[in-house]
Motif scaffolding. Sequence first.
Motif, PDB file in Angstrom:
ATOM      1  N   ALA A   1      26.550  81.465  20.583  1.00 43.76           N
ATOM      2  CA  ALA A   1      25.822  81.879  21.790  1.00 43.76           C
ATOM      3  C   ALA A   1      25.299  83.309  21.640  1.00 43.76           C
ATOM      4  CB  ALA A   1      26.748  81.780  23.003  1.00 43.76           C
ATOM      5  N   THR A   2      26.192  84.210  21.215  1.00 38.43           N
ATOM      6  CA  THR A   2      25.814  85.622  21.112  1.00 38.43           C
ATOM      7  C   THR A   2      24.780  85.842  20.014  1.00 38.43           C
ATOM      8  OG1 THR A   2      27.997  86.213  21.929  1.00 38.43           O
ATOM      9  CG2 THR A   2      26.757  87.942  20.811  1.00 38.43           C
ATOM     10  N   LEU A   3      25.012  85.211  18.856  1.00 43.55           N
ATOM     11  CA  LEU A   3      24.054  85.349  17.755  1.00 43.55           C
ATOM     12  C   LEU A   3      22.692  84.789  18.180  1.00 43.55           C
ATOM     13  CD1 LEU A   3      23.325  85.981  14.807  1.00 43.55           C
ATOM     14  CD2 LEU A   3      24.225  83.723  14.175  1.00 43.55           C
ATOM     15  N   GLY A   4      22.702  83.633  18.840  1.00 46.09           N
ATOM     16  CA  GLY A   4      21.445  83.007  19.271  1.00 46.09           C
ATOM     17  C   GLY A   4      20.665  83.897  20.233  1.00 46.09           C
ATOM     18  N   LEU A   5      21.385  84.491  21.195  1.00 48.09           N
ATOM     19  CA  LEU A   5      20.714  85.370  22.171  1.00 48.09           C
ATOM     20  C   LEU A   5      20.155  86.620  21.490  1.00 48.09           C
ATOM     21  CD1 LEU A   5      23.264  85.069  25.136  1.00 48.09           C
ATOM     22  CD2 LEU A   5      20.892  84.248  25.139  1.00 48.09           C
ATOM     23  N   MET A   6      20.930  87.166  20.528  1.00 52.50           N
ATOM     24  CA  MET A   6      20.455  88.388  19.860  1.00 52.50           C
ATOM     25  C   MET A   6      19.265  88.104  18.953  1.00 52.50           C
ATOM     26  SD  MET A   6      23.933  90.529  19.221  1.00 52.50           S
ATOM     27  CE  MET A   6      23.076  91.976  18.639  1.00 52.50           C
ATOM     28  N   MET A   7      19.285  86.924  18.317  1.00 49.38           N
ATOM     29  CA  MET A   7      18.139  86.564  17.472  1.00 49.38           C
ATOM     30  C   MET A   7      16.916  86.229  18.322  1.00 49.38           C
ATOM     31  SD  MET A   7      19.822  84.455  14.287  1.00 49.38           S
ATOM     32  CE  MET A   7      18.305  83.670  13.812  1.00 49.38           C
ATOM     33  N   ALA A   8      17.146  85.634  19.480  1.00 46.13           N
ATOM     34  CA  ALA A   8      16.025  85.263  20.359  1.00 46.13           C
ATOM     35  C   ALA A   8      15.220  86.506  20.758  1.00 46.13           C
ATOM     36  CB  ALA A   8      16.548  84.542  21.599  1.00 46.13           C
ATOM     37  N   ARG A   9      15.932  87.640  20.936  1.00 43.41           N
ATOM     38  CA  ARG A   9      15.225  88.884  21.301  1.00 43.41           C
ATOM     39  C   ARG A   9      14.255  89.311  20.211  1.00 43.41           C
ATOM     40  NH1 ARG A   9      20.148  92.610  23.187  1.00 43.41           N
ATOM     41  NH2 ARG A   9      19.194  94.026  21.702  1.00 43.41           N
ATOM     42  N   ILE A  10      14.615  89.001  18.949  1.00 42.25           N
ATOM     43  CA  ILE A  10      13.763  89.414  17.825  1.00 42.25           C
ATOM     44  C   ILE A  10      12.680  88.371  17.558  1.00 42.25           C
ATOM     45  CG2 ILE A  10      13.764  89.959  15.341  1.00 42.25           C
ATOM     46  CD1 ILE A  10      16.682  90.838  15.677  1.00 42.25           C
ATOM     47  N   LEU A  11      13.042  87.094  17.708  1.00 45.22           N
ATOM     48  CA  LEU A  11      12.112  86.004  17.343  1.00 45.22           C
ATOM     49  C   LEU A  11      11.384  85.441  18.571  1.00 45.22           C
ATOM     50  CD1 LEU A  11      14.473  84.093  14.846  1.00 45.22           C
ATOM     51  CD2 LEU A  11      12.580  85.585  14.240  1.00 45.22           C
ATOM     52  N   THR A  12      11.079  86.316  19.542  1.00 45.10           N
ATOM     53  CA  THR A  12      10.467  85.851  20.804  1.00 45.10           C
ATOM     54  C   THR A  12       9.285  84.923  20.580  1.00 45.10           C
ATOM     55  OG1 THR A  12      10.866  88.140  21.424  1.00 45.10           O
ATOM     56  CG2 THR A  12       9.836  86.741  23.072  1.00 45.10           C
ATOM     57  N   SER A  13       8.434  85.263  19.605  1.00 46.99           N
ATOM     58  CA  SER A  13       7.189  84.490  19.441  1.00 46.99           C
ATOM     59  C   SER A  13       7.381  83.234  18.593  1.00 46.99           C
ATOM     60  CB  SER A  13       6.126  85.387  18.797  1.00 46.99           C
ATOM     61  OG  SER A  13       6.644  85.882  17.575  1.00 46.99           O
ATOM     62  N   SER A  14       8.611  83.000  18.098  1.00 45.86           N
ATOM     63  CA  SER A  14       8.844  81.830  17.238  1.00 45.86           C
ATOM     64  C   SER A  14       8.592  80.535  18.018  1.00 45.86           C
ATOM     65  CB  SER A  14      10.287  81.864  16.726  1.00 45.86           C
ATOM     66  OG  SER A  14      10.620  80.626  16.155  1.00 45.86           O
TER      67      SER A  14
END
Length: 673
Positions: free
Chosen positions: A515-528
Amino acid sequence: LQVTKAVRAGEIDAKTRRQIFDAIGFTFPNRLLTSRQPPAGCPAHTFRALGLTLLACFCTDPELAGHSQILNKIPAFNDILVSPCTPDSMSMIDDVYQCLSAVMATARGPRELVTKGTVSALCQAYVNCSYGSDRALALLLGLLATAEAKCWQRDAPHLLAVLNKLSDDFLRSEDMTKFELCEVLPHFIPLSPPLTQDSQGSECLCRLYKGLAKILGSKLSQSQRDPALKLAACLVQACGSEWIPAGNAGSKFLALLVNLACVEVRLTLEEPDPLEVEGKKEMVTACYVLIEMGIQECLREEKPLLEEAQKMQLLRIMEEAFGAVIFYLKQVKQEELQDPFIFASVRVLGAWMAEETSSLKQEICELLPFLVRYAKKLFKEGSPAASLPQPELAGTEGAGLPQDALRFLLPGFCHLTAEDRPRDILISEGAPALLCEYFLRQWEVLTSEPGSPAPLTSTEMSLQTACGIFLNLVVTAPDLVKRDKTFSSLMDVLLKSLPLLLPQKDHLVLAANIATLGLMMARILTSSAVLQGTQPAKEFFGAAIRFLSEAHSAQADPGSDGLAAAVSPAYASAWADIRELWFLGMQALAGCVPLFPALPQAVLQARWLEDLAGFLTRVAPASVDFELIAAFQGVLVELARASKPCRDVILAQHGEEWANLYGMAALEQCLSE
């Protein structure tokens, strides 16, 4: 009957033997074995003895030894071994051992012997010191070598009786027998059932400890010391350090074991002659087992066997041994990579890197390219089956199996990715892409395991540690995450895996990581593309909100009549492992709110704002610590700013009042704007 006389004389070649068999077949010896009427004036078992002689003769033909007519006699052979021995019956016992040895040499033989009860017969023959007991021991060693687990499943009490006798002889003997027993004993030490669970097993361990302490405390030649260290390593594999008693003598013995192992490793691996090393690999692998125990004992906080001064001294000595392991691995040639000894060396180095991060840093950095390439090679060659749980043996067993080196390197890599230089080396060697692939493979293994295993499997541990490495990379190298395509496929798996994991309560720590890794990566990969309003993204955010929102609840406060804020019961047992992840996850969620328009909607759907307002108004404000207030405020402020419906719900739930009550100044200001 002339035939049996001729056979007894033993001057028969294979061809003649086959002619005899073709002439009389199995019918005649079968009749002899079942006949109870001896010729006048002869011992009662005359005919049986003759029948056995013929069978022993036939068994020297490998084809006949595996014949069903021989295999169905196994129970009869067993009976003879456990019957009282008389001078007349010695030749029968010789013949039985000859038959059993021949059966064991066939393909089906060992399985037939185990299922038809030969193990217990051999154990009884050995424990009772019956005639031919040395041959009973040799056969037992053969059966344990081919079918150890089956033997212990079926005949544990009988095998324990043999171990009991062997350990007794080991403690008492004062001559070379002691060293010969060092070679025999490891075969009778089961990996399961654990010896420590059984009073007889515990007594055996106590005798083995005393015998080994006596041996290793004396001046020894190499040929005497090696088997003793191997026996100690075997006990460590089976029981950890539980067989070593607490107290002064035990701690000295443990320190001596690790010391001797380190000396052996240095002497062998610093040796420039590869042939020297070749002959000592099995010995050094045993030393690795002892050193790994040394690492664990130096870290042990509860009831430690070692004193602080001993720990410091051992860490220094182990550091020198690991210097030798690194020196050896640096010289490994490409064609040697299949050698199980390389695997054992990488595994033990992984155990050191996992715990001891400050020492040998320079040397480890220089070795990192080799470690990544080695792990990559084994990973690419392994099929998904190769990443299924492996036996925890550091020995050279399973040499043909592609093994999972990454599993043992992950904890060390997790420490190293938090530091600039090693992280740069790992990135330049392509470790992130390898780790993403590894994560996907381990996830497949975890989801293919039937049910959800309650004990933490190595697969699950590997997934958690890999998440730790990715978290380090997200924090320290966000550009890499944005740039490297493999992170998009990792994001894809994280989105799909959290909704599956979260309902299974025994996977909470892994769910927290994801959950935490996914949320932190989502902040970086917003446009994915995978995050743009897709169903998996929607389900992931829903699951992440559920994970974060259910962690705290109002519970009866023993000190007063009111309610206090506490960690929810479902989270309590894992909280020590997930606390930091939860706070990090809350921060990451707050960061995601302005980036993903669907998030406020998901929060409203989950009714988190109403639940949180209820929670904060019911509990005593003093029971909510400052860190928790800050975490809630961070998310609430972002929601109120990004979404009018969220702001309206907070206001409707008297948000201004409890924001004031808890000192959430930023939220108060945001609500009053």
